[in-house]
Write a protein that holds these residues in place. Structure first.
Motif, PDB file in Angstrom:
ATOM      1  N   ASN A  12      -4.760  10.467 130.039  1.00  0.00           N
ATOM      2  CA  ASN A  12      -3.688  10.085 128.986  1.00  0.00           C
ATOM      3  C   ASN A  12      -4.208  10.512 127.805  1.00  0.00           C
ATOM      4  O   ASN A  12      -3.312  10.949 126.822  1.00  0.00           O
ATOM      5  N   THR A  13      -5.241  11.026 127.563  1.00  0.00           N
ATOM      6  CA  THR A  13      -5.753  11.660 126.138  1.00  0.00           C
ATOM      7  C   THR A  13      -4.942  13.031 126.124  1.00  0.00           C
ATOM      8  O   THR A  13      -4.294  13.330 125.164  1.00  0.00           O
ATOM      9  N   ARG A  14      -4.815  13.845 127.266  1.00  0.00           N
ATOM     10  CA  ARG A  14      -4.143  14.973 127.418  1.00  0.00           C
ATOM     11  C   ARG A  14      -2.574  15.042 127.141  1.00  0.00           C
ATOM     12  O   ARG A  14      -1.985  15.465 126.468  1.00  0.00           O
ATOM     13  N   LEU A  15      -2.143  13.740 127.872  1.00  0.00           N
ATOM     14  CA  LEU A  15      -0.832  13.673 127.679  1.00  0.00           C
ATOM     15  C   LEU A  15      -0.278  13.351 126.464  1.00  0.00           C
ATOM     16  O   LEU A  15       0.913  13.611 125.910  1.00  0.00           O
ATOM     17  N   THR A  16      -1.178  12.701 125.340  1.00  0.00           N
ATOM     18  CA  THR A  16      -0.883  12.071 124.257  1.00  0.00           C
ATOM     19  C   THR A  16      -0.841  13.351 123.327  1.00  0.00           C
ATOM     20  O   THR A  16       0.181  13.607 122.650  1.00  0.00           O
ATOM     21  N   ASN A  17      -1.867  14.068 123.628  1.00  0.00           N
ATOM     22  CA  ASN A  17      -1.926  15.332 122.691  1.00  0.00           C
ATOM     23  C   ASN A  17      -0.871  16.365 123.074  1.00  0.00           C
ATOM     24  O   ASN A  17      -0.343  17.161 122.282  1.00  0.00           O
ATOM     25  N   LEU A  18      -0.567  16.229 124.401  1.00  0.00           N
ATOM     26  CA  LEU A  18       0.510  17.332 124.532  1.00  0.00           C
ATOM     27  C   LEU A  18       1.801  16.961 123.987  1.00  0.00           C
ATOM     28  O   LEU A  18       2.600  17.837 123.450  1.00  0.00           O
ATOM     29  N   CYS A  19       2.260  15.819 124.054  1.00  0.00           N
ATOM     30  CA  CYS A  19       3.266  15.314 123.385  1.00  0.00           C
ATOM     31  C   CYS A  19       3.169  15.263 121.953  1.00  0.00           C
ATOM     32  O   CYS A  19       4.357  15.629 121.201  1.00  0.00           O
ATOM     33  N   GLY A  20       2.220  15.066 121.311  1.00  0.00           N
ATOM     34  CA  GLY A  20       2.122  15.127 119.732  1.00  0.00           C
ATOM     35  C   GLY A  20       2.733  13.658 119.223  1.00  0.00           C
ATOM     36  O   GLY A  20       3.114  12.808 119.992  1.00  0.00           O
ATOM     37  N   PRO A  21       2.268  13.515 117.905  1.00  0.00           N
ATOM     38  CA  PRO A  21       2.695  12.339 117.382  1.00  0.00           C
ATOM     39  C   PRO A  21       4.257  12.048 117.390  1.00  0.00           C
ATOM     40  O   PRO A  21       5.032  13.076 117.067  1.00  0.00           O
ATOM     41  N   MET A  22       4.631  10.826 118.105  1.00  0.00           N
ATOM     42  CA  MET A  22       6.240  10.693 118.170  1.00  0.00           C
ATOM     43  C   MET A  22       6.900  11.615 118.812  1.00  0.00           C
ATOM     44  O   MET A  22       7.880  11.892 118.796  1.00  0.00           O
ATOM     45  N   ASP A  23       6.120  12.460 119.992  1.00  0.00           N
ATOM     46  CA  ASP A  23       6.647  13.368 120.683  1.00  0.00           C
ATOM     47  C   ASP A  23       7.037  14.605 120.018  1.00  0.00           C
ATOM     48  O   ASP A  23       8.102  15.329 120.099  1.00  0.00           O
ATOM     49  N   LEU A  63       0.202  23.790 127.162  1.00  0.00           N
ATOM     50  CA  LEU A  63      -0.229  22.894 126.165  1.00  0.00           C
ATOM     51  C   LEU A  63      -0.926  22.015 126.907  1.00  0.00           C
ATOM     52  O   LEU A  63      -2.052  21.319 126.254  1.00  0.00           O
ATOM     53  N   TYR A  64      -0.689  21.636 128.067  1.00  0.00           N
ATOM     54  CA  TYR A  64      -1.759  20.487 128.615  1.00  0.00           C
ATOM     55  C   TYR A  64      -3.251  20.912 128.904  1.00  0.00           C
ATOM     56  O   TYR A  64      -4.044  20.281 128.603  1.00  0.00           O
ATOM     57  N   GLU A  65      -2.973  22.399 129.295  1.00  0.00           N
ATOM     58  CA  GLU A  65      -4.591  22.891 129.405  1.00  0.00           C
ATOM     59  C   GLU A  65      -5.183  22.907 128.055  1.00  0.00           C
ATOM     60  O   GLU A  65      -6.549  23.079 128.062  1.00  0.00           O
ATOM     61  N   LEU A  66      -4.448  23.013 126.982  1.00  0.00           N
ATOM     62  CA  LEU A  66      -5.061  23.114 125.507  1.00  0.00           C
ATOM     63  C   LEU A  66      -5.396  21.692 124.997  1.00  0.00           C
ATOM     64  O   LEU A  66      -5.950  21.408 124.025  1.00  0.00           O
ATOM     65  N   ALA A  67      -4.927  20.622 125.770  1.00  0.00           N
ATOM     66  CA  ALA A  67      -4.720  19.470 125.122  1.00  0.00           C
ATOM     67  C   ALA A  67      -6.239  18.411 125.156  1.00  0.00           C
ATOM     68  O   ALA A  67      -6.008  16.961 125.191  1.00  0.00           O
ATOM     69  N   ALA A  68      -7.175  19.104 125.413  1.00  0.00           N
ATOM     70  CA  ALA A  68      -8.320  18.229 125.435  1.00  0.00           C
ATOM     71  C   ALA A  68      -8.488  17.504 124.170  1.00  0.00           C
ATOM     72  O   ALA A  68      -9.217  16.643 123.878  1.00  0.00           O
ATOM     73  N   ARG A  69      -7.903  18.094 123.133  1.00  0.00           N
ATOM     74  CA  ARG A  69      -7.866  17.577 121.458  1.00  0.00           C
ATOM     75  C   ARG A  69      -6.715  17.890 120.948  1.00  0.00           C
ATOM     76  O   ARG A  69      -5.947  18.645 121.660  1.00  0.00           O
ATOM     77  N   PRO A  70      -6.394  17.257 120.121  1.00  0.00           N
ATOM     78  CA  PRO A  70      -5.132  17.273 119.533  1.00  0.00           C
ATOM     79  C   PRO A  70      -4.722  18.726 119.172  1.00  0.00           C
ATOM     80  O   PRO A  70      -5.481  19.457 118.835  1.00  0.00           O
ATOM     81  N   ILE A  71      -3.426  18.952 119.414  1.00  0.00           N
ATOM     82  CA  ILE A  71      -2.646  20.118 119.184  1.00  0.00           C
ATOM     83  C   ILE A  71      -1.911  20.203 117.877  1.00  0.00           C
ATOM     84  O   ILE A  71      -1.088  19.384 117.608  1.00  0.00           O
ATOM     85  N   ASP A  72      -2.235  21.136 116.886  1.00  0.00           N
ATOM     86  CA  ASP A  72      -1.406  21.136 115.690  1.00  0.00           C
ATOM     87  C   ASP A  72      -0.178  21.832 115.924  1.00  0.00           C
ATOM     88  O   ASP A  72       0.115  22.594 116.788  1.00  0.00           O
ATOM     89  N   THR A  73       0.893  21.714 115.079  1.00  0.00           N
ATOM     90  CA  THR A  73       2.093  22.149 115.040  1.00  0.00           C
ATOM     91  C   THR A  73       2.384  23.672 115.159  1.00  0.00           C
ATOM     92  O   THR A  73       2.950  24.185 115.800  1.00  0.00           O
ATOM     93  N   ALA A  74       1.304  24.252 114.361  1.00  0.00           N
ATOM     94  CA  ALA A  74       1.489  25.702 114.212  1.00  0.00           C
ATOM     95  C   ALA A  74       1.026  26.425 115.358  1.00  0.00           C
ATOM     96  O   ALA A  74       1.717  27.441 115.966  1.00  0.00           O
ATOM     97  N   THR A  75       0.069  25.594 116.193  1.00  0.00           N
ATOM     98  CA  THR A  75      -0.216  26.424 117.737  1.00  0.00           C
ATOM     99  C   THR A  75       1.188  26.419 118.642  1.00  0.00           C
ATOM    100  O   THR A  75       1.439  27.209 119.191  1.00  0.00           O
TER     101      THR A  75
END
Length: 330
Positions: A12-23, A63-75
């Motif tokens: 769930n953490t990775r999925l949330t970070n993958l989608c970003g705030p409000m998808d 992105l899922y592979e990077l999603a252990a922590r929040p992903i910023d928009t610039a990435t």
């Protein structure tokens, strides 16, 4: 074409970070690739043209592979800017603090290759294409490898449409505001402390363009930034400062010239005069190479497409019968 993928085991953490705030990240991918993304928990569906849908699914996986922590928009935007057809093996490995530094587009890869293989390289293009940042990265790499003994930074001190008035301090402090983009790149690529130490041992030098006449720069990596604001005489003077073991990069944006309208830009003149000179590379970057916010590329395109009839209105002279007159584009 519709592609489906199940991320398993679900996280769930990775999925949330993958989608970003409000998808937000999903909407960014949709807009860039012209696809539609739907998801329910760990199940994702990408709908669009075959290649675009495939690219969208590859983006989600990356992105899922990077999603252990929040992903910023610039990435997300930088990943989208990467040209999937570009061979990563063509990217020179640069020794900087940024391990992820590489060309994001085919033109940027050509630009880096030109800098590596030529003693003088021109990087001409709009804002956000990385022409200055990549030049500084190559300079830092050359200094770290001891390929050069110092980095020399210069640019014309021309104000962008406004008068700054008297600037206090010594010579370096007076020109600091003009060189801020170069400083920012150095701090990002080397770190603040390393940059300060390099200045102290004169491994990095600030050289006002107006004071370079008569010098010969040996074993140096020289960057002339904002070159669209040089005069023809200044450009010729700068290019003839190059000594043995030196490499020079000239960057500029010919759509943002701040010289008087009667003055021909030295960058435009040099591109015309030197285009067939052996040993000099001229690389043209476009809005397709912009790696800032996606709106920057659209803004660049909008200004490029503006015709004379779309020029902004200017106030009419006092007592004029017309309320406004159209200003003709130069």
């Amino acid at each position: 074409m519709i592609l489906r993928h199940l991320f398993a085991p679900p996280n769930n953490t990775r999925l949330t970070n993958l989608c970003g705030p409000m998808d937000q990240h999903l909407r960014t991918i949709e807009a860039a690739l012209q696809v539609q993304i739907a998801h329910r928990h760990e199940q994702f569906k990408v709908d669009g043209a075959r290649e675009r849908a495939k690219r969208g699914m590859e983006m989600l996986q990356a992105l899922y592979e990077l999603a252990a922590r929040p992903i910023d928009t610039a990435t997300v935007q930088l990943m989208l800017a990467a040209d999937t057809d570009m061979d990563d093996g063509g990217n020179p490995a640069l020794q900087t603090r940024r391990a992820d530094l590489r060309a994001r587009t085919a033109n940027q890869a050509t630009y880096l290759a030109n800098i590596t293989s030529h003693d003088i390289t021109f990087g001409i293009g709009p804002a956000g294409t990385g022409k200055t940042y990549l030049a500084v990265a190559c300079a830092v790499d050359a200094l770290q490898r001891s390929a050069v003994q110092r980095i020399v930074l210069t640019r014309p001190a021309v104000e962008a449409g406004e008068r700054l008035g008297f600037l206090p301090g010594d010579l370096s402090q007076k020109i600091d505001p003009y060189l801020r983009p170069l400083y920012d790149a150095l701090y990002d690529l080397m770190g603040f402390e390393q940059v300060q130490k390099a200045f102290e041992r004169q491994a990095i030098e600030i050289a006002p363009l107006a004071f370079m006449r008569g010098r010969t720069l040996n074993n140096a990596f020289i960057i002339l930034d904002e070159a669209q604001n040089t005069t023809q005489e200044q450009m010729k003077m700068f290019l003839t400062r190059i000594g043995f073991g030196a490499k020079a990069v000239v960057t500029g944006d010919v759509s943002q010239i701040d010289l008087p309208k009667t003055q021909l830009s030295g960058l435009i003149d040099a591109e015309r005069v030197l285009k067939r000179v052996k040993g000099i590379a001229i690389c043209r970057l476009t809005s397709a190479d912009v790696v800032r916010h996606p709106l920057v590329a659209r803004i660049v395109d909008a200004y490029d497409m503006r015709g004379q009839d779309d020029a902004p209105l200017t106030a009419a002279p006092a007592g004029s019968a017309r309320a406004a007159v159209r200003k003709r584009a130069p």
